[in-house]
Design a protein around this motif. Structure first.
Motif, PDB file in Angstrom:
ATOM      1  N   ILE A   1       0.868  -1.171   0.000  1.00 30.77           N
ATOM      2  CA  ILE A   1       0.000   0.000   0.000  1.00 30.77           C
ATOM      3  C   ILE A   1       0.910   1.228   0.000  1.00 30.77           C
ATOM      4  O   ILE A   1       1.758   1.375   0.887  1.00 30.77           O
ATOM      5  CB  ILE A   1      -0.895   0.018   1.255  1.00 30.77           C
ATOM      6  N   PHE A   2       0.721   2.104  -0.966  1.00 34.63           N
ATOM      7  CA  PHE A   2       1.597   3.272  -1.073  1.00 34.63           C
ATOM      8  C   PHE A   2       0.888   4.535  -0.599  1.00 34.63           C
ATOM      9  O   PHE A   2      -0.298   4.748  -0.867  1.00 34.63           O
ATOM     10  CB  PHE A   2       2.071   3.461  -2.507  1.00 34.63           C
ATOM     11  N   THR A   3       1.648   5.379   0.097  1.00 37.44           N
ATOM     12  CA  THR A   3       1.111   6.652   0.578  1.00 37.44           C
ATOM     13  C   THR A   3       1.183   7.742  -0.486  1.00 37.44           C
ATOM     14  O   THR A   3       0.267   8.551  -0.611  1.00 37.44           O
ATOM     15  CB  THR A   3       1.853   7.122   1.837  1.00 37.44           C
ATOM     16  N   HIS A   4       2.291   7.776  -1.248  1.00 38.14           N
ATOM     17  CA  HIS A   4       2.480   8.803  -2.275  1.00 38.14           C
ATOM     18  C   HIS A   4       3.718   8.440  -3.091  1.00 38.14           C
ATOM     19  O   HIS A   4       4.354   7.404  -2.846  1.00 38.14           O
ATOM     20  CB  HIS A   4       2.583  10.201  -1.660  1.00 38.14           C
ATOM     21  N   THR A   5       4.080   9.300  -4.049  1.00 43.42           N
ATOM     22  CA  THR A   5       5.106   8.929  -5.032  1.00 43.42           C
ATOM     23  C   THR A   5       6.512   9.394  -4.690  1.00 43.42           C
ATOM     24  O   THR A   5       7.434   9.141  -5.473  1.00 43.42           O
ATOM     25  CB  THR A   5       4.749   9.483  -6.425  1.00 43.42           C
ATOM     26  N   HIS A   6       6.721  10.091  -3.584  1.00 40.76           N
ATOM     27  CA  HIS A   6       8.082  10.491  -3.248  1.00 40.76           C
ATOM     28  C   HIS A   6       8.993   9.271  -3.193  1.00 40.76           C
ATOM     29  O   HIS A   6       8.593   8.199  -2.723  1.00 40.76           O
ATOM     30  CB  HIS A   6       8.109  11.233  -1.910  1.00 40.76           C
ATOM     31  N   HIS A   7      10.227   9.446  -3.651  1.00 38.82           N
ATOM     32  CA  HIS A   7      11.101   8.292  -3.855  1.00 38.82           C
ATOM     33  C   HIS A   7      11.483   7.576  -2.563  1.00 38.82           C
ATOM     34  O   HIS A   7      11.870   6.397  -2.605  1.00 38.82           O
ATOM     35  CB  HIS A   7      12.367   8.731  -4.605  1.00 38.82           C
ATOM     36  N   ASP A   8      11.395   8.249  -1.424  1.00 40.76           N
ATOM     37  CA  ASP A   8      11.694   7.543  -0.181  1.00 40.76           C
ATOM     38  C   ASP A   8      10.548   6.646   0.259  1.00 40.76           C
ATOM     39  O   ASP A   8      10.696   5.855   1.197  1.00 40.76           O
ATOM     40  CB  ASP A   8      12.067   8.524   0.940  1.00 40.76           C
ATOM     41  N   HIS A   9       9.416   6.716  -0.445  1.00 39.63           N
ATOM     42  CA  HIS A   9       8.258   5.875  -0.137  1.00 39.63           C
ATOM     43  C   HIS A   9       7.914   4.906  -1.265  1.00 39.63           C
ATOM     44  O   HIS A   9       7.336   3.856  -1.013  1.00 39.63           O
ATOM     45  CB  HIS A   9       7.037   6.750   0.166  1.00 39.63           C
ATOM     46  N   LEU A  10       8.249   5.277  -2.469  1.00 42.00           N
ATOM     47  CA  LEU A  10       7.973   4.433  -3.636  1.00 42.00           C
ATOM     48  C   LEU A  10       9.269   4.248  -4.418  1.00 42.00           C
ATOM     49  O   LEU A  10       9.622   5.063  -5.267  1.00 42.00           O
ATOM     50  CB  LEU A  10       6.889   5.074  -4.512  1.00 42.00           C
ATOM     51  N   ASP A  11       9.996   3.193  -4.076  1.00 44.31           N
ATOM     52  CA  ASP A  11      11.238   2.873  -4.781  1.00 44.31           C
ATOM     53  C   ASP A  11      10.883   2.101  -6.053  1.00 44.31           C
ATOM     54  O   ASP A  11      10.653   0.891  -6.029  1.00 44.31           O
ATOM     55  CB  ASP A  11      12.158   2.044  -3.884  1.00 44.31           C
ATOM     56  N   ARG A  12      10.806   2.826  -7.132  1.00 45.95           N
ATOM     57  CA  ARG A  12      10.372   2.236  -8.390  1.00 45.95           C
ATOM     58  C   ARG A  12      11.299   1.128  -8.857  1.00 45.95           C
ATOM     59  O   ARG A  12      10.842   0.106  -9.382  1.00 45.95           O
ATOM     60  CB  ARG A  12      10.258   3.331  -9.455  1.00 45.95           C
ATOM     61  N   PHE A  13      12.611   1.317  -8.690  1.00 48.64           N
ATOM     62  CA  PHE A  13      13.556   0.303  -9.167  1.00 48.64           C
ATOM     63  C   PHE A  13      13.382  -1.006  -8.398  1.00 48.64           C
ATOM     64  O   PHE A  13      13.350  -2.086  -8.994  1.00 48.64           O
ATOM     65  CB  PHE A  13      14.991   0.804  -9.036  1.00 48.64           C
ATOM     66  N   ALA A  14      13.251  -0.919  -7.078  1.00 48.78           N
ATOM     67  CA  ALA A  14      13.039  -2.142  -6.287  1.00 48.78           C
ATOM     68  C   ALA A  14      11.758  -2.841  -6.712  1.00 48.78           C
ATOM     69  O   ALA A  14      11.708  -4.079  -6.812  1.00 48.78           O
ATOM     70  CB  ALA A  14      12.999  -1.802  -4.800  1.00 48.78           C
ATOM     71  N   LEU A  15      10.708  -2.065  -6.977  1.00 46.43           N
ATOM     72  CA  LEU A  15       9.443  -2.658  -7.403  1.00 46.43           C
ATOM     73  C   LEU A  15       9.587  -3.340  -8.759  1.00 46.43           C
ATOM     74  O   LEU A  15       9.033  -4.423  -8.993  1.00 46.43           O
ATOM     75  CB  LEU A  15       8.362  -1.577  -7.466  1.00 46.43           C
ATOM     76  N   MET A  16      10.356  -2.729  -9.653  1.00 43.52           N
ATOM     77  CA  MET A  16      10.576  -3.342 -10.959  1.00 43.52           C
ATOM     78  C   MET A  16      11.381  -4.633 -10.848  1.00 43.52           C
ATOM     79  O   MET A  16      11.200  -5.566 -11.645  1.00 43.52           O
ATOM     80  CB  MET A  16      11.291  -2.352 -11.890  1.00 43.52           C
ATOM     81  N   LEU A  17      12.263  -4.733  -9.860  1.00 44.62           N
ATOM     82  CA  LEU A  17      13.003  -5.983  -9.668  1.00 44.62           C
ATOM     83  C   LEU A  17      12.059  -7.137  -9.326  1.00 44.62           C
ATOM     84  O   LEU A  17      12.319  -8.286  -9.695  1.00 44.62           O
ATOM     85  CB  LEU A  17      14.048  -5.816  -8.561  1.00 44.62           C
ATOM     86  N   ARG A  18      10.971  -6.835  -8.619  1.00 43.65           N
ATOM     87  CA  ARG A  18       9.969  -7.877  -8.348  1.00 43.65           C
ATOM     88  C   ARG A  18       9.329  -8.369  -9.641  1.00 43.65           C
ATOM     89  O   ARG A  18       8.834  -9.507  -9.717  1.00 43.65           O
ATOM     90  CB  ARG A  18       8.899  -7.322  -7.389  1.00 43.65           C
ATOM     91  N   CYS A  19       9.358  -7.529 -10.668  1.00 39.87           N
ATOM     92  CA  CYS A  19       8.714  -7.853 -11.946  1.00 39.87           C
ATOM     93  C   CYS A  19       9.674  -8.465 -12.962  1.00 39.87           C
ATOM     94  O   CYS A  19       9.249  -8.832 -14.060  1.00 39.87           O
ATOM     95  CB  CYS A  19       8.089  -6.594 -12.544  1.00 39.87           C
ATOM     96  N   ARG A  20      10.947  -8.535 -12.616  1.00 36.81           N
ATOM     97  CA  ARG A  20      11.929  -9.150 -13.524  1.00 36.81           C
ATOM     98  C   ARG A  20      12.089 -10.619 -13.140  1.00 36.81           C
ATOM     99  O   ARG A  20      12.574 -10.946 -12.064  1.00 36.81           O
ATOM    100  CB  ARG A  20      13.259  -8.401 -13.448  1.00 36.81           C
ATOM    101  N   ASP A  21      11.678 -11.496 -14.020  1.00 43.92           N
ATOM    102  CA  ASP A  21      11.638 -12.923 -13.696  1.00 43.92           C
ATOM    103  C   ASP A  21      13.018 -13.485 -13.407  1.00 43.92           C
ATOM    104  O   ASP A  21      13.154 -14.455 -12.650  1.00 43.92           O
ATOM    105  CB  ASP A  21      10.963 -13.693 -14.824  1.00 43.92           C
ATOM    106  N   GLY A  22      14.060 -12.883 -13.975  1.00 40.83           N
ATOM    107  CA  GLY A  22      15.407 -13.339 -13.670  1.00 40.83           C
ATOM    108  C   GLY A  22      15.912 -12.839 -12.336  1.00 40.83           C
ATOM    109  O   GLY A  22      16.827 -13.430 -11.747  1.00 40.83           O
ATOM    110  N   ALA A  23      15.334 -11.759 -11.842  1.00 45.42           N
ATOM    111  CA  ALA A  23      15.755 -11.170 -10.567  1.00 45.42           C
ATOM    112  C   ALA A  23      14.973 -11.722  -9.394  1.00 45.42           C
ATOM    113  O   ALA A  23      15.485 -11.785  -8.276  1.00 45.42           O
ATOM    114  CB  ALA A  23      15.617  -9.647 -10.621  1.00 45.42           C
TER     115      ALA A  23
END
Length: 282
Positions: free
Chosen positions: A73-95
């Motif tokens: 559950i996300f509060t807002h888009t500031h990078h200290d709350h929504l780490d986009r790169f970490a979230l994308m790693l969850r979506c990389r099947d090799g990672a």
């Protein structure tokens, strides 16, 4: 309900990344609870509130496997709350290899405002190896309850940044209620406070933004704003003498190291969170 604070600092952490102020120098020397990674929280071992840029170390330090996380559950888009790169790693099947999950169940549910979901969709454009099927996105509407992994979650409009809908959250598990109140500044506006009153709950635990410490609040709260908000919560029977009040998302801005600030606020019946703090409420 199990509540686990994985990180309890503001955007720059404590000590701040590139800072040599006296408070940050002292925090480095003192260590322990004076070291604060960027804020995020884990509920009942499977539901996270926000995804910190320090999540790799937080998962190691707290001995948790992020493969067990089913929802964020996300509060807002500031990078200290929504780490986009970490979230994308969850979506990389090799990672992120998930042999315990059939492909049809290999996804994570993410929740937030339309602004949050838009930011997540935009992140896929920069990550060609990320598989969009690994995330199921859900747009939350202000004040409308939604069930997430057996929890009832109510998004409440925060007073944090212009041009974006930001939320704090009321989380209900059976007869226990938890108010996770960062990031927000100046307390809550009248409409948001009416929403909290209408929930008809008494909070077991209240966790409030205290980035400003002893300073006057801005887009984050300081002690003046926190005291006023707690007074309003108390007047409306939303908190009682048995409610645990934590201050969270603490920053070096007021120049007081965490252990000293914690001692300062305990006279007011509050405590400062620390990384790894875990509680069970029933």
């Amino acid at each position: 309900m199990k509540i686990q604070y994985l990180g309890t600092g503001a955007a720059e952490g404590f000590p701040a990344l590139f800072c040599s102020c006296p408070a940050c120098i002292s925090a480095r020397a003192l260590g322990g609870k004076n070291i604060k990674t960027r804020s995020c929280c884990l509920i009942n071992d499977t539901v996270m509130i926000d995804l910190s840029p320090d999540i790799f170390w937080q998962s190691i330090a707290n001995e948790i496997s992020l493969s067990s996380i089913t929802s964020i559950i996300f509060t807002h888009t500031h990078h200290d709350h929504l780490d986009r790169f970490a979230l994308m790693l969850r979506c990389r099947d090799g990672a992120s290899i998930m042999p315990h999950l059939p492909d049809s169940e290999n996804f994570i549910d993410v929740y937030g405002s339309a602004d949050v979901i838009r930011a997540i969709h935009e992140a896929f454009a920069t990550q060609p190896h990320a598989n969009p099927q690994r995330i199921h996105c859900h747009i939350l509407e202000e004040n409308l309850p939604i069930e997430i992994d057996g929890l009832v979650c109510i998004p409440i409009k925060a007073n944090h940044m212009m041009g974006e809908t930001c939320y704090i959250y009321c989380i209900i598990d059976g007869d226990q209620a938890f108010l996770y109140g960062n990031d927000t500044g100046g307390g809550l506006d009248k409409e948001s406070f009416r929403t909290v009153i209408a929930l008809g709950v008494t909070f077991s635990v209240v966790s409030l933004d205290c980035s400003r410490g002893t300073l006057i609040g801005d887009s984050h709260m300081g002690m003046d704003e926190i005291s006023k908000l707690c007074g309003m919560l108390r007047e409306n029977s939303l908190i009682t003498e048995s409610t645990v009040i934590y201050l969270n998302h603490y920053s070096h801005m007021c120049g007081i190291v965490p252990e000293e600030f914690d001692a300062l606020i305990r006279a007011s019946g509050m405590s400062l969170t620390y990384d790894g703090l875990t509680m069970l409420i029933d």
